[in-house]
Design a protein around this motif. Sequence first.
Motif, short mmCIF file in Angstrom:
data_model
loop_
_atom_site.label_atom_id
_atom_site.label_comp_id
_atom_site.label_asym_id
_atom_site.label_seq_id
_atom_site.Cartn_x
_atom_site.Cartn_y
_atom_site.Cartn_z
N GLU A 1 0.83 -1.21 0.00
CA GLU A 1 0.00 0.00 0.00
C GLU A 1 0.87 1.26 0.00
N ALA A 2 2.00 1.21 0.70
CA ALA A 2 2.91 2.36 0.73
C ALA A 2 3.45 2.65 -0.67
N ILE A 3 3.79 1.60 -1.41
CA ILE A 3 4.28 1.77 -2.79
C ILE A 3 3.19 2.38 -3.65
N GLU A 4 1.94 1.93 -3.48
CA GLU A 4 0.82 2.49 -4.26
C GLU A 4 0.64 3.98 -3.97
N VAL A 5 0.78 4.37 -2.70
CA VAL A 5 0.65 5.78 -2.33
C VAL A 5 1.75 6.60 -3.00
N LEU A 6 2.98 6.12 -2.96
CA LEU A 6 4.10 6.84 -3.57
C LEU A 6 3.92 6.95 -5.08
N GLN A 7 3.41 5.89 -5.70
CA GLN A 7 3.18 5.94 -7.15
C GLN A 7 2.10 6.97 -7.49
N HIS A 8 1.05 7.05 -6.66
CA HIS A 8 0.00 8.05 -6.87
C HIS A 8 0.57 9.46 -6.78
N ILE A 9 1.39 9.72 -5.77
CA ILE A 9 1.97 11.05 -5.59
C ILE A 9 2.88 11.38 -6.76
N ALA A 10 3.65 10.40 -7.22
CA ALA A 10 4.53 10.63 -8.37
C ALA A 10 3.72 11.00 -9.60
N ARG A 11 2.58 10.32 -9.82
CA ARG A 11 1.74 10.65 -10.98
C ARG A 11 1.20 12.07 -10.89
N VAL A 12 0.73 12.47 -9.69
CA VAL A 12 0.21 13.82 -9.51
C VAL A 12 1.29 14.86 -9.79
N ASN A 13 2.53 14.53 -9.42
CA ASN A 13 3.66 15.45 -9.65
C ASN A 13 4.20 15.37 -11.07
N GLY A 14 3.62 14.47 -11.90
CA GLY A 14 4.10 14.32 -13.26
C GLY A 14 5.42 13.60 -13.35
N LYS A 15 5.71 12.75 -12.38
CA LYS A 15 6.98 12.02 -12.35
C LYS A 15 6.74 10.51 -12.46
N THR A 16 7.80 9.78 -12.70
CA THR A 16 7.75 8.31 -12.73
C THR A 16 8.63 7.79 -11.61
N MET A 17 8.09 6.90 -10.80
CA MET A 17 8.85 6.35 -9.68
C MET A 17 9.19 4.89 -9.96
N THR A 18 10.45 4.53 -9.74
CA THR A 18 10.91 3.17 -10.05
C THR A 18 11.00 2.28 -8.82
N LEU A 19 10.67 2.79 -7.65
CA LEU A 19 10.74 1.98 -6.43
C LEU A 19 9.74 0.85 -6.50
N THR A 20 10.22 -0.37 -6.20
CA THR A 20 9.35 -1.55 -6.21
C THR A 20 9.28 -2.15 -4.81
N LEU A 21 8.31 -3.02 -4.63
CA LEU A 21 8.15 -3.70 -3.35
C LEU A 21 9.41 -4.51 -3.03
N GLU A 22 9.99 -5.11 -4.04
CA GLU A 22 11.19 -5.93 -3.83
C GLU A 22 12.36 -5.08 -3.34
N THR A 23 12.52 -3.90 -3.93
CA THR A 23 13.61 -3.01 -3.49
C THR A 23 13.41 -2.57 -2.06
N LEU A 24 12.16 -2.20 -1.72
CA LEU A 24 11.86 -1.73 -0.37
C LEU A 24 12.12 -2.82 0.66
#
Length: 536
Positions: free
Chosen positions: A262-285
């Motif tokens: 869920e934390a990854i999903e939140v970060l991905q949502h924020i990145a989309r709103v900011n017009g950015k792409t986030m590469t962080l994955t659950l495996e990396t975290l």
Amino acid sequence: MAAPAADVEKKMDPQFEEVSSVSEMSTTQEGVTAAYEAKSTVINEYIENEIGFGRYQFQLFFLTGLGWAADNIWLQGVAIILPQIKNELHPSRVEFATMSLFIGLIVGASVWGILADLIGRRLSFNITLFIAAVFGIAAGGANNFTTVCALIACLGFGVGGNLPVDGAIFLEILPKNQQWWLTLLSVWWALGQLFASLVAWPLISNFSCPDASNCLKADNKGWRYTFFVLGGVTAVMWILRYIVFDMQESCKYLVAKGRDEEAIEVLQHIARVNGKTMTLTLETLQGAAKERTGEPGVNTKMSTYQVVRNAFSSFDLSHVTPLFSTRRLAINTSITIMLWGLIGLAYPLFNGFITLYLSTQVKDQESSTNRTYRDYSIISVLGVPGSIIACLVVDYTRKNQGSKFAMGGRKLTMALSTALTGIFLFLFTTSKTENAVLGFSLASGLTQNAMYGVLYAYTPEVFPAPHRGTGDALCSAFNRICGVLAPVIKIVTTNPDGTAVGGTANGPIFVSATLFMVASILMLLLPIETAGKAAL
């Protein structure tokens, strides 16, 4: 390209010292598990390098700022109407209205702050302003003093959750190099006071009893109109926060609860709103946690009902004891809570009754309602540059950490502005003319808001996210508990008509000034400096 988890761990901020651990549940020097610290460090790196500061954070700055503004709107709103309530409702002591507000604020700060750590930040964020708006409007229609006090206590319960929760929400999604925005957030506190004064000035000046000795409800609508306007504006704030803005749960709260996906999903949502792409994955975290502890950590998804049930079925002091888990943390947490208590008493001793002081301080000049609220509005204006000055100083210490001046960081800035506040209040007691009263009030208003700007940033920064809501709640609750003593001291040192007991007309202000001076000394004794360091 995002930094690998192993490299991220090497870049860990020096404030959060690396501690060897053999299991996921081992605890670091900062009172959090090693697994959480590793994951939080990874999240901080991706927020800074990929998500950045963009549209989402700017919207959140605006909406959390409204919460901070609402807190001071109602604190000042109650202070503003005291003379009119006294004239119309004839209470034995009008100070009981302020005491009722602080009782509500105590309960609200405790409940909403602790709930923020137990079931998440979103509930407090979404509901507190609604409660304040409903009871604030209702208080404007009350027909007796007891009802006024009861409704004011209820609005205090709602608005009391904003300071401990909103700052944590905003901080937990800020890049490290943009954490000065948290200090700037305090400008909303100053704007709240300014807004309340500008609303009250025309309404109370034009719709109040011309004869205080014969004050009827029909002739004294000004304070009621003030509460209706403040309550209506608070309702609009709630609509913006709950209906218009798509508030996401704190990613660091989710990680602390083992809800990594869920934390990854939140970060991905924020990145989309900011017009950015986030590469962080659950495996990396989870890989970062595994490198530190040998275990990837738990990963669960829960419904709202499950979150609430689990939180209350296992309610204990697990969010309190980590704040005192090491000698350094225990000292810093204790001093921080003490500071909030001292300032919680010092601030309302002056500002909570400022309209009463402004109308009685100059003995050789006839007081007028218009002059009192004009002066109060002017004083409120000076609070805004105070917050901006604090923000500029904090950002300077971040950019120039090696300079002699910047070595003091947050602590030096807080101590200096707090000491100046005490000095100006001492000088206020010597005022014999209207210009002197206004001048020292302006000076103290400037330095008070500078002090609050840094204190509001330092407090959530120094507590790690898993226990941040609880730490903020302890500070805010103790602040309000001590604030309850302000009307008690005012009652003890003055007669019901505002005259002095035993010739100590400035007694409450002397106490306030002394407390600010003591607080400034304690600020220098804080063992942790947060300037230029990423918050966990």
